[in-house]
Scaffold this active site. Structure first.
Site, PDB file in Angstrom:
ATOM      1  N   GLU A 173      -4.819   6.819   7.454  1.00  0.00           N
ATOM      2  CA  GLU A 173      -3.984   7.928   7.519  1.00  0.00           C
ATOM      3  C   GLU A 173      -4.777   9.040   6.911  1.00  0.00           C
ATOM      4  O   GLU A 173      -5.357   9.079   6.006  1.00  0.00           O
ATOM      5  CB  GLU A 173      -2.671   7.539   6.628  1.00  0.00           C
ATOM      6  CG  GLU A 173      -1.559   8.715   6.847  1.00  0.00           C
ATOM      7  CD  GLU A 173      -0.531   8.571   8.090  1.00  0.00           C
ATOM      8  OE1 GLU A 173      -0.662   7.742   8.829  1.00  0.00           O
ATOM      9  OE2 GLU A 173       0.392   9.100   8.039  1.00  0.00           O
ATOM     10  N   GLU A 178       0.984  -1.285   0.032  1.00  0.00           N
ATOM     11  CA  GLU A 178      -0.087   0.058   0.107  1.00  0.00           C
ATOM     12  C   GLU A 178       0.922   1.171  -0.023  1.00  0.00           C
ATOM     13  O   GLU A 178       1.999   1.081   0.432  1.00  0.00           O
ATOM     14  CB  GLU A 178      -0.852  -0.051   1.239  1.00  0.00           C
ATOM     15  CG  GLU A 178      -1.849  -0.979   1.389  1.00  0.00           C
ATOM     16  CD  GLU A 178      -2.332  -1.314   2.765  1.00  0.00           C
ATOM     17  OE1 GLU A 178      -1.986  -0.386   3.843  1.00  0.00           O
ATOM     18  OE2 GLU A 178      -3.114  -1.963   3.247  1.00  0.00           O
ATOM     19  N   LYS A 208       8.260  -0.953   6.216  1.00  0.00           N
ATOM     20  CA  LYS A 208       8.225   0.313   5.640  1.00  0.00           C
ATOM     21  C   LYS A 208       9.303   0.553   4.767  1.00  0.00           C
ATOM     22  O   LYS A 208      10.351   0.301   5.003  1.00  0.00           O
ATOM     23  CB  LYS A 208       7.888   1.407   6.801  1.00  0.00           C
ATOM     24  CG  LYS A 208       8.913   1.674   7.756  1.00  0.00           C
ATOM     25  CD  LYS A 208       8.658   2.761   8.575  1.00  0.00           C
ATOM     26  CE  LYS A 208       9.438   2.997   9.527  1.00  0.00           C
ATOM     27  NZ  LYS A 208       9.200   3.850  10.681  1.00  0.00           N
ATOM     28  N   ARG A 221      -1.759   9.463  11.692  1.00  0.00           N
ATOM     29  CA  ARG A 221      -2.809   8.135  11.807  1.00  0.00           C
ATOM     30  C   ARG A 221      -3.891   8.634  12.512  1.00  0.00           C
ATOM     31  O   ARG A 221      -3.774   9.404  13.452  1.00  0.00           O
ATOM     32  CB  ARG A 221      -1.717   7.302  12.554  1.00  0.00           C
ATOM     33  CG  ARG A 221      -2.496   5.839  12.511  1.00  0.00           C
ATOM     34  CD  ARG A 221      -1.140   4.656  13.230  1.00  0.00           C
ATOM     35  NE  ARG A 221      -1.715   3.734  13.085  1.00  0.00           N
ATOM     36  CZ  ARG A 221      -1.018   2.577  12.981  1.00  0.00           C
ATOM     37  NH1 ARG A 221       0.431   2.664  12.948  1.00  0.00           N
ATOM     38  NH2 ARG A 221      -1.539   1.245  13.257  1.00  0.00           N
ATOM     39  N   PHE A 233      -6.710   1.759   5.998  1.00  0.00           N
ATOM     40  CA  PHE A 233      -5.834   0.759   5.951  1.00  0.00           C
ATOM     41  C   PHE A 233      -6.161  -0.518   6.324  1.00  0.00           C
ATOM     42  O   PHE A 233      -5.541  -1.603   6.236  1.00  0.00           O
ATOM     43  CB  PHE A 233      -4.326   0.967   5.629  1.00  0.00           C
ATOM     44  CG  PHE A 233      -3.808   1.602   6.901  1.00  0.00           C
ATOM     45  CD1 PHE A 233      -3.410   1.017   7.971  1.00  0.00           C
ATOM     46  CD2 PHE A 233      -3.424   3.141   6.821  1.00  0.00           C
ATOM     47  CE1 PHE A 233      -3.152   1.559   9.001  1.00  0.00           C
ATOM     48  CE2 PHE A 233      -2.803   3.724   7.905  1.00  0.00           C
ATOM     49  CZ  PHE A 233      -2.680   3.105   9.103  1.00  0.00           C
ATOM     50  N   ARG A 257      -2.139   8.854  16.977  1.00  0.00           N
ATOM     51  CA  ARG A 257      -1.202   7.787  17.027  1.00  0.00           C
ATOM     52  C   ARG A 257      -0.834   7.570  18.674  1.00  0.00           C
ATOM     53  O   ARG A 257      -0.549   6.393  18.912  1.00  0.00           O
ATOM     54  CB  ARG A 257       0.166   8.200  16.197  1.00  0.00           C
ATOM     55  CG  ARG A 257       1.225   6.968  16.318  1.00  0.00           C
ATOM     56  CD  ARG A 257       2.529   7.271  15.571  1.00  0.00           C
ATOM     57  NE  ARG A 257       3.360   6.427  15.644  1.00  0.00           N
ATOM     58  CZ  ARG A 257       4.122   5.974  16.548  1.00  0.00           C
ATOM     59  NH1 ARG A 257       4.051   6.182  17.707  1.00  0.00           N
ATOM     60  NH2 ARG A 257       5.224   4.864  16.183  1.00  0.00           N
ATOM     61  N   ARG A 263       6.086  -3.280  16.984  1.00  0.00           N
ATOM     62  CA  ARG A 263       6.658  -3.325  15.712  1.00  0.00           C
ATOM     63  C   ARG A 263       7.068  -4.743  15.235  1.00  0.00           C
ATOM     64  O   ARG A 263       7.718  -5.301  16.059  1.00  0.00           O
ATOM     65  CB  ARG A 263       8.037  -2.362  15.870  1.00  0.00           C
ATOM     66  CG  ARG A 263       8.530  -1.488  14.630  1.00  0.00           C
ATOM     67  CD  ARG A 263       9.662  -0.512  15.006  1.00  0.00           C
ATOM     68  NE  ARG A 263       9.172   0.639  15.574  1.00  0.00           N
ATOM     69  CZ  ARG A 263       8.644   1.455  14.987  1.00  0.00           C
ATOM     70  NH1 ARG A 263       8.168   1.476  13.510  1.00  0.00           N
ATOM     71  NH2 ARG A 263       8.535   2.729  15.468  1.00  0.00           N
ATOM     72  N   LYS A 319       2.578   4.393   1.398  1.00  0.00           N
ATOM     73  CA  LYS A 319       2.655   4.964   2.955  1.00  0.00           C
ATOM     74  C   LYS A 319       2.252   6.561   2.651  1.00  0.00           C
ATOM     75  O   LYS A 319       3.181   7.369   1.959  1.00  0.00           O
ATOM     76  CB  LYS A 319       4.213   4.718   3.384  1.00  0.00           C
ATOM     77  CG  LYS A 319       4.401   5.399   4.524  1.00  0.00           C
ATOM     78  CD  LYS A 319       5.584   4.837   5.381  1.00  0.00           C
ATOM     79  CE  LYS A 319       5.654   4.842   6.763  1.00  0.00           C
ATOM     80  NZ  LYS A 319       5.265   6.172   7.208  1.00  0.00           N
TER      81      LYS A 319
HETATM   82  P1  ATP Z   1       6.807   7.077  10.366  1.00  0.00           P
HETATM   83  O1  ATP Z   1       7.554   8.490  11.240  1.00  0.00           O
HETATM   84  O2  ATP Z   1       7.771   6.548   9.454  1.00  0.00           O
HETATM   85  O3  ATP Z   1       5.502   7.508  10.123  1.00  0.00           O
HETATM   86  P2  ATP Z   1       6.148   5.458  12.759  1.00  0.00           P
HETATM   87  O4  ATP Z   1       7.001   5.292  13.980  1.00  0.00           O
HETATM   88  O5  ATP Z   1       4.919   6.693  13.210  1.00  0.00           O
HETATM   89  O6  ATP Z   1       6.959   6.023  11.628  1.00  0.00           O
HETATM   90  P3  ATP Z   1       5.748   3.332  11.346  1.00  0.00           P
HETATM   91  O7  ATP Z   1       5.329   2.059  12.106  1.00  0.00           O
HETATM   92  O8  ATP Z   1       7.376   3.297  11.054  1.00  0.00           O
HETATM   93  O9  ATP Z   1       5.431   4.226  12.269  1.00  0.00           O
HETATM   94  O10 ATP Z   1       4.987   3.259   9.943  1.00  0.00           O
HETATM   95  C1  ATP Z   1       3.630   3.346  10.028  1.00  0.00           C
HETATM   96  C2  ATP Z   1       3.051   4.647   9.863  1.00  0.00           C
HETATM   97  O11 ATP Z   1       2.930   4.960   8.609  1.00  0.00           O
HETATM   98  C3  ATP Z   1       1.696   4.568  10.670  1.00  0.00           C
HETATM   99  O12 ATP Z   1       1.598   5.055  11.899  1.00  0.00           O
HETATM  100  C4  ATP Z   1       0.683   5.414   9.640  1.00  0.00           C
HETATM  101  O13 ATP Z   1       0.657   6.635  10.378  1.00  0.00           O
HETATM  102  C5  ATP Z   1       1.670   5.738   8.282  1.00  0.00           C
HETATM  103  N1  ATP Z   1       0.811   4.998   7.365  1.00  0.00           N
HETATM  104  C6  ATP Z   1       0.932   5.606   6.241  1.00  0.00           C
HETATM  105  N2  ATP Z   1       0.234   4.916   5.299  1.00  0.00           N
HETATM  106  C7  ATP Z   1       0.113   3.646   5.755  1.00  0.00           C
HETATM  107  C8  ATP Z   1      -0.475   2.515   5.295  1.00  0.00           C
HETATM  108  N3  ATP Z   1      -0.919   2.313   4.170  1.00  0.00           N
HETATM  109  N4  ATP Z   1      -0.436   1.483   6.134  1.00  0.00           N
HETATM  110  C9  ATP Z   1      -0.098   1.485   7.527  1.00  0.00           C
HETATM  111  N5  ATP Z   1       0.563   2.677   8.170  1.00  0.00           N
HETATM  112  C10 ATP Z   1       0.609   3.800   7.163  1.00  0.00           C
END
Ligand code: ATP
Length: 580
Positions: free
Chosen positions: A301, A249, A423, A256, A341, A271, A417, A251
């Site tokens: 998101e 998907e 990602k 979130r 998502f 988040r 995680r 990003k």
């Molecule tokens: P980042 O700073 O990269 O967003 P993070 O620590 O918040 O990192 P990660 O687990 O690294 O979280 O990445 C998941 C985040 O990406 C989710 O919290 C969400 O906000 C965002 N996101 C965007 N598109 C998607 C998707 N298709 N599926 C899941 N998460 C997504």
């Protein structure tokens, strides 16, 4: 339990300098508690009367507290303030006045539950005459308490009860209290990840035991701790992990949103599990009119989008929607789209155990293609590294951040995680595959030009999840504008502590320590080894950031325990040289 007994525990906890001792004292406290009060105690030791995601803030300013303390102990407000300035702490000042005013009446009678209910009542006053009602109720409560209880109760509405007790510490202590060791921590943590409510988990645990909480399901209105993604250096590695078929998907680079829809009631959580319902009326309305389900918990998101040009807007635009004022005006100016998502709960059932592909099918059944606000995130089922690269380039050129790859058969893993999600972010210019989320631990006073800002540099750390400690990883002096230096100073002054907090492990001392609370996104060229820092320390050598620069404050969507962890730093260290 009598509140005066809890106050004795507050005293012990306050004097504690190590995490293990905290767990030990807490577990003794829990052993003395019963199932009717354990939940309340879990909130109270963190200075709250509700789980953190409920917007129950007692929020009384110093002047109002001074009024209540004065009224309780027959002093005028100014003399209370004067004593507070002398003592440097409201609790100490109030306790001294309580001591002086001590009548012969027995003052150690109120139970924990009674005090809890009273503070909760004070927190809930609203409308006309609120301040007066709060002052008079707090004064009445203080009159009925012994000096030690007064000392700690006063700090609750002020938000200055700083015992440094993190949620994992409470979970360890709950397990210790019931079985003498930490063996039940994983089950407790799992229950906590599903509900984010320590009080609720503790009460269920005391009532139904370890077996009972194993069965805990998602609860509408209690935010689920989000599943998070792992990083890998390249697409080939991802295929090795995910097998021959997986989902991809885009990003989206927004924020979130977890939607809890229960009939006509919609709640939104960020988040870091804050209730953000009021900030996004456009999403709430979109959910109500477009989502075809009686009840559902949907994750997605939210991103600002220009419907005229059909362009996604950059994060800097989207984030303007996070403000607290002129909400309706901003919703008109900068409408959000939520790309859904995942689906965690549908029509009364927790579906987190079902595989991703089934959840996705159910998600597709409740979100229609022609929706305007709540849309489905695009999903493609892919098989090869080449397909990943192609989709990645497409996503990036459409202004998105990169890709999320997802295992088709994996359950939704709350609060973790893991490699069920991987990602790939648009690469930053340097070597590291990601920025590091650091916790502000201390401040170096400014010299030269920076004297005027009060801050010359920052001591930051990451989170050691295994030990539930914050460990240092870097000193940062660059990347901040003058304005940011001033802002850091303001925040730091507010969180300033007179000694190192219990859960901080450091070999170096800043000019002053702060309560670990603020998360900063930091970009660095490299992760190196260093004898100065305690992050991942082995044989005296830890990890450090090379050329760290502040990217932005993340306080809005991160709690300190959501900062990058030591094991993530370790992985990033190993991965940085493997990139092609
Ligand atoms: P980042 O700073 O990269 O967003 P993070 O620590 O918040 O990192 P990660 O687990 O690294 O979280 O990445 C998941 C985040 O990406 C989710 O919290 C969400 O906000 C965002 N996101 C965007 N598109 C998607 C998707 N298709 N599926 C899941 N998460 C997504």
């Amino acid at each position: 339990m009598k509140f005066s007994k809890l106050a004795q525990y507050y005293e012990k906890l306050e004097a504690t300098s190590g995490r293990l001792e905290l767990v030990d004292i807490l577990s003794k406290l829990f052993t003395e508690s019963d199932s009717a009060e354990i939940g309340k105690i879990c909130y109270l030791i963190q200075g709250r009367v509700a789980p953190f995601f409920e917007p129950v803030e007692i929020g009384m300013a110093e002047m109002t507290i001074a009024q209540a303390v004065g009224r309780a102990f027959n002093k005028d407000k100014d003399s209370v303030i004067k004593l507070y300035r002398q003592k440097g702490n409201f609790g100490l000042a109030a306790a001294q006045l309580a001591q002086q005013a001590k009548s012969n009446k027995q003052k150690e009678k109120l139970s924990v539950s009674e005090v809890f209910e009273e503070i909760l009542k004070i927190a809930k006053f609203s409308g006309e005459g609120t301040v007066e009602k709060k002052v008079s109720n707090l004064a009445d409560l203080l009159k009925k308490l012994d000096p030690t209880s007064v000392k700690h109760v006063v700090n609750i509405p002020l938000g200055t009860l700083r015992l440094g007790i993190g949620d994992p510490t409470v979970l360890d202590a709950l397990s210790m209290a019931k079985c003498g060791d930490k063996s039940l921590r994983p089950v407790l943590e799992n229950a906590y990840n599903k509900t984010s409510d320590l009080g609720y988990v503790a009460e269920a645990f005391f009532k139904h035991g370890g077996k009972g909480i194993k069965e805990i399901k998602l609860v509408m209105g209690k935010p689920v701790r989000p599943a998070l993604a792992e990083r890998l250096p390249n697409a080939d590695e991802a295929v090795k992990r995910l097998g021959s078929e997986f989902a991809a998907e885009p990003k989206f680079d927004g924020f979130r949103v977890a939607v809890h829809k229960n009939g006509d009631k919609v709640e939104l959580f960020s988040r870091n599990l804050e209730d953000t319902t009021h900030a996004f009326p456009d999403i709430v309305n979109g959910v109500l009119s477009e989502v075809k389900a009686k009840s559902a918990i949907i994750e997605g998101e939210a991103i600002a989008y220009n419907p005229a040009t059909q362009e996604f807007l950059p994060f800097q635009e989207t984030t303007k929607r996070r403000r607290k004022y002129k909400i309706e005006e901003m919703a008109q100016k900068l409408p959000l789209i939520m790309f859904a998502f995942d689906l965690l709960y549908l029509n009364g059932k927790d579906i987190t155990e079902r595989p991703y592909k089934e959840r996705r099918k159910l998600l597709e059944s409740i979100i229609k293609k022609d929706n305007k606000v709540v849309k489905l995130a695009e999903e493609r089922v892919l098989h090869t590294a080449n397909e990943i690269k192609k989709f990645f380039d497409e996503a990036v050129s459409a202004g998105l951040e990169g890709l999320m790859l997802k295992k088709l058969d994996s359950p939704y893993v709350a609060g973790g995680r893991g490699f069920h999600w991987i990602k790939f972010k648009r690469s930053q210019a340097g070597e590291l595959t990601d920025t590091v989320d650091c916790v502000l631990l201390g401040v170096y006073s400014g010299r030269g030009k920076r004297t005027e800002f009060g801050v010359g540099g920052l001591l930051v750390g990451v989170y050691d999840k295994l030990r539930d400690e914050f460990v240092t990883i870097s000193r940062i002096g660059t990347g901040l504008t003058d304005e940011e230096f001033r802002e850091v100073n303001k925040i730091a002054q507010h969180l300033k502590l007179s000694r190192k907090p219990a859960r901080v492990n450091s070999k170096i001392g800043p000019s002053f320590w702060v309560e670990p609370k603020v998360v900063l996104e930091v970009y660095a060229d490299e992760i190196t080894k260093s004898p100065i820092h305690t992050a991942g320390e082995k044989d005296g050598i830890g990890y450090a950031l090379r050329f760290p620069r502040l990217v932005k404050f993340r306080e809005a969507d991160r709690r300190p325990e959501d900062a990058t962890t030591v094991s993530e730093v370790e992985k990033m260290y190993k991965q940085q040289y493997r990139k092609k």
